[in-house]
Design an enzyme around this catalytic site. Structure first.
Site, PDB file in Angstrom:
ATOM      1  N   HIS A  48      27.797  34.405  34.911  1.00  0.00           N
ATOM      2  CA  HIS A  48      28.033  33.578  36.101  1.00  0.00           C
ATOM      3  C   HIS A  48      27.224  32.287  36.101  1.00  0.00           C
ATOM      4  CE1 HIS A  48      29.928  36.834  38.821  1.00  0.00           C
ATOM      5  NE2 HIS A  48      30.789  36.251  38.036  1.00  0.00           N
ATOM      6  N   CYS A  76      42.418  34.635  36.501  1.00  0.00           N
ATOM      7  CA  CYS A  76      41.294  33.807  36.965  1.00  0.00           C
ATOM      8  C   CYS A  76      40.056  33.949  36.086  1.00  0.00           C
ATOM      9  CB  CYS A  76      40.949  34.128  38.413  1.00  0.00           C
ATOM     10  SG  CYS A  76      40.328  35.803  38.646  1.00  0.00           S
ATOM     11  N   GLU A 127      40.522  43.945  36.809  1.00  0.00           N
ATOM     12  CA  GLU A 127      39.423  43.635  35.883  1.00  0.00           C
ATOM     13  C   GLU A 127      38.768  44.891  35.333  1.00  0.00           C
ATOM     14  OE1 GLU A 127      36.339  41.411  37.901  1.00  0.00           O
ATOM     15  OE2 GLU A 127      36.618  42.508  39.756  1.00  0.00           O
ATOM     16  N   ASP A 163      35.622  40.441  33.107  1.00  0.00           N
ATOM     17  CA  ASP A 163      35.240  41.850  33.147  1.00  0.00           C
ATOM     18  C   ASP A 163      36.229  42.707  32.368  1.00  0.00           C
ATOM     19  OD1 ASP A 163      32.793  42.083  34.481  1.00  0.00           O
ATOM     20  OD2 ASP A 163      33.758  41.608  36.388  1.00  0.00           O
TER      21      ASP A 163
HETATM   22  C1  PEP Z   1      36.405  38.149  35.944  1.00  0.00           C
HETATM   23  O1  PEP Z   1      35.799  39.234  35.874  1.00  0.00           O
HETATM   24  O2  PEP Z   1      37.185  37.728  35.074  1.00  0.00           O
HETATM   25  C2  PEP Z   1      36.190  37.254  37.084  1.00  0.00           C
HETATM   26  C3  PEP Z   1      36.914  36.165  37.267  1.00  0.00           C
HETATM   27  O3  PEP Z   1      35.195  37.560  37.928  1.00  0.00           O
HETATM   28  P1  PEP Z   1      33.649  37.370  37.625  1.00  0.00           P
HETATM   29  O4  PEP Z   1      33.512  36.482  36.427  1.00  0.00           O
HETATM   30  O5  PEP Z   1      33.088  36.781  38.863  1.00  0.00           O
HETATM   31  O6  PEP Z   1      33.177  38.783  37.383  1.00  0.00           O
HETATM   32 MG    MG Z   2      34.733  40.161  37.531  1.00  0.00          MG
END
Ligand code: PEP
Ligand code: MG
Length: 604
Positions: A193, A516, A445, A469
């Protein structure tokens, strides 16, 4: 000069003086001017006096209790503070090496600790724990004066770059990025993140450097090249001048006037492809609009908590934030993902009422598989329901969509929807007008959600595929661990088959499905994803212009042929070769016999 190579996590070039941050323990190291030495020594003396007083109090409390015979341990700790190798050595380092007091204490502690470690006597050997305890108390008392988060950087000079052992997302959210031009860290990976946040803030970043925080001296002149993954320490004049030429001005979040929303991108053969933005801060809406996003496909709402003390994140404050975001993106949609945190993060955030919480958000193995996201809601219904009430109220002011993260099966979706209905009933009981429920989505995910996507599709209004994920759990690769980031393979046949499964399940029920994860931000992968049947993506705002250019040149029949061919490959390298061959063609399309045009999914 020395040159370090890591993983480019956020493009751009930054040049500045190094400031070091050690999160474990949290110690910032920066050079001070000779004129600042008396002030720094006074802070150190003050921290010593405070620590002595605290230890005397603890000793008196222990003497009154059941462990009264252990008072001698604290007597020893009092003597340690005054050991010439601790406080006095730290004073020497402050004046001799011109470093801040926190760092000097840490350095003195490490020296003293290595002396204890080297002695044979098991009693003295064990005393290292006490030295650590005393040093930790001194640092804490120094920290009281300087504070944490944004205040931690108060005395850091403008134009610095941060070199850290690790930079957690919550700490990154608190850094004053007007002063800090870029960062380099020992740990991390491109889907961590912090790296995602760096991209959305346009902060050049290199991660996965291994030991930069130990080899870069504070105050060294550092060039961070976030595209190549290179970090130059004290480079010669010619390289420095070249790097300075490549430094780009960073757009300041929030300053742009609202620009009209762009039209949905169309492929060369006229198929609409939605390009939405992933954001972490409500202020990013302006950057998303100017990058050409037609909506927000993922707002990581937990960052709201990382930046604000618990006492300030009331239902009303959340309502104001979600409403402002919905209005800032109007008439485009805004998908708010409910808090993706684990229980220890929520507890530390709640406990530190006056301080922003300082925990890793959903990263690492500790939180990643634990009591996290929607799993947390039965244990902490009030945190979850306050968010849902705020979202329902905000949904009257724009096109909000609510998305539940980390759903592993239908039961959890049902529980989350039940909580939403309860939140609506609570609003009604308060006499508030309850709007019709907004669209409810599920992040796909977790592999179990992917495999049961057909079942989830009956009870959800949309899917959003979180490949960050999904890939980490499908391939059993910790996405935050730089040592295995090579194995984090978006093109792994298992990943592609999982995507196809989800897309087909959604397509059969005519359920909108978007992607996403960071995979969407890679322009080389977009044709394959479109070929698999996806026509909606959400990504960092900075990636949107590049994605639009790819989409506008794309022919969907050719993309389907490409996907069909890629799905037949056995290895990552073979899939990558398929994509490379497509790129080598003059118009980027594939020519194939008609028999190969079946595609792999019901694209809608
Ligand atoms: C993901 O897991 O792809 C996602 C978009 O969420 P994050 O990166 O916040 O876990
Ligand atoms: Mg995620």
């Amino acid at each position: 000069m020395h040159r370090l190579t890591g993983i480019g996590a956020s493009p751009g070039v930054a040049v500045g003086r190094a400031v070091l941050l050690m999160q474990s323990p949290l110690v910032l190291r920066f050079p001070i001017q000779p004129g600042q030495v008396p002030g720094e020594l006074a802070r150190l003396d003050d921290a010593c006096e405070r620590s002595r007083q605290e230890i005397r109090d603890i000793k008196a409390r222990v003497a009154r209790g059941a462990a009264s015979d252990l008072g001698y341990l604290f007597e020893a700790q009092l003597l340690m503070i005054d050991d010439p190798m601790l406080a006095a050595r730290a004073r020497e380092l402050v004046s001799g090496e011109l470093v801040n007091a926190e760092w000097a204490v840490q350095q003195a502690f490490e020296e003293l600790s290595s002396v204890f470690a080297a002695v044979e006597d098991p009693y003295l050997h064990e005393r290292r724990g006490d030295v650590a305890d005393v040093a930790g108390r001194l640092r804490m008392n120094l920290g009281r004066a300087r504070g944490r988060g944004v205040h931690l950087f108060r005395d850091v000079e403008e134009g610095s770059v941060l070199v850290a052992d690790e930079l957690t997302p919550s700490m990154a959210a608190q850094v004053d990025w007007r002063k800090i031009l870029g960062f380099a860290s020992d740990a991390g990976s491109p889907t961590h993140h912090t790296a995602i946040l760096a991209r959305s803030l346009h902060v050049p970043a290199v991660v996965g450097l291994g030991s930069a925080s130990r080899s870069v001296p504070p105050g060294a002149l550092v060039v961070i090249d976030g595209a190549s993954g290179e970090v130059l320490v004290d480079p010669p004049e010619d390289l420095l001048a070249e790097a300075r030429r490549r430094v780009t001005a960073r757009p300041r979040p929030g300053w742009e006037p609202p620009v009209p929303l762009r039209d949905t991108a169309l492929t060369a053969d006229g198929v609409p492809v939605a390009l939405e933005a992933n954001i972490e801060l409500p202020d990013d809406a302006a950057a998303a609009r100017s990058a050409g996003a037609t909506g927000i496909g993922l707002y990581r709402s937990e960052f709201l908590l990382a930046m604000t003390p618990a006492s300030a994140v009331t239902e009303d404050a959340q309502f104001a934030a979600y409403r402002a975001l919905a209005e800032a993106m109007a008439p485009g949609p805004v998908t708010v993902r409910t808090f993706d945190l684990d229980d220890s993060q929520v507890r530390s955030w709640e406990a530190g009422a006056a301080e922003p919480f300082d925990a890793r958000v959903t990263a690492g193995t500790s939180g990643a598989l634990g009591l996290r996201a929607v799993r947390l809601s039965p244990a902490m219904p009030e945190v979850f329901k306050a968010q849902l009430r705020a979202l329902l109220r905000a949904s009257r002011h724009g096109r909000l969509r609510i998305m539940f993260p980390f759903v592993s099966g239908v039961e959890q979706l049902r529980e989350a929807k039940a909580a939403l209905r309860e939140a609506a009933a609570e609003l009604e009981a308060r006499g508030e007008r309850v709007p019709p429920l907004p669209p409810i989505g599920v992040m796909i995910e977790i592999p179990s959600a992917a495999v049961t996507a057909d079942l989830l599709a009956r009870e959800a209004d949309f899917f959003s595929i979180g490949t960050n994920d999904l890939i980490q759990f499908s391939l059993a690769v910790d996405r935050t661990d730089a040592r295995v980031s090579r194995l984090f393979e978006p093109l792994h046949p298992a990943v592609l088959r999982t995507l196809r499964l989800i897309i087909r399940a959604a397509s059969r029920r005519r359920l909108p499905v978007s992607l996403c994860g960071e995979m969407a931000a890679d322009p080389d992968l977009l044709p394959l994803l479109v070929g698999l049947g996806l026509t909606s993506f959400s990504m960092s705002p900075t990636a949107i212009p590049g994605a639009r250019a790819v989409v506008e040149r794309l022919d969907t029949a050719a993309a389907r042929r490409l996907a069909s061919r890629a799905m037949r490959q056995a290895t990552v390298a073979d899939v990558a070769r398929c994509l490379a061959r497509r790129r080598a063609r003059p118009n980027g399309t594939t020519r194939q016999p008609a028999a190969d045009t079946g595609g792999t999914s019901g694209s809608r």
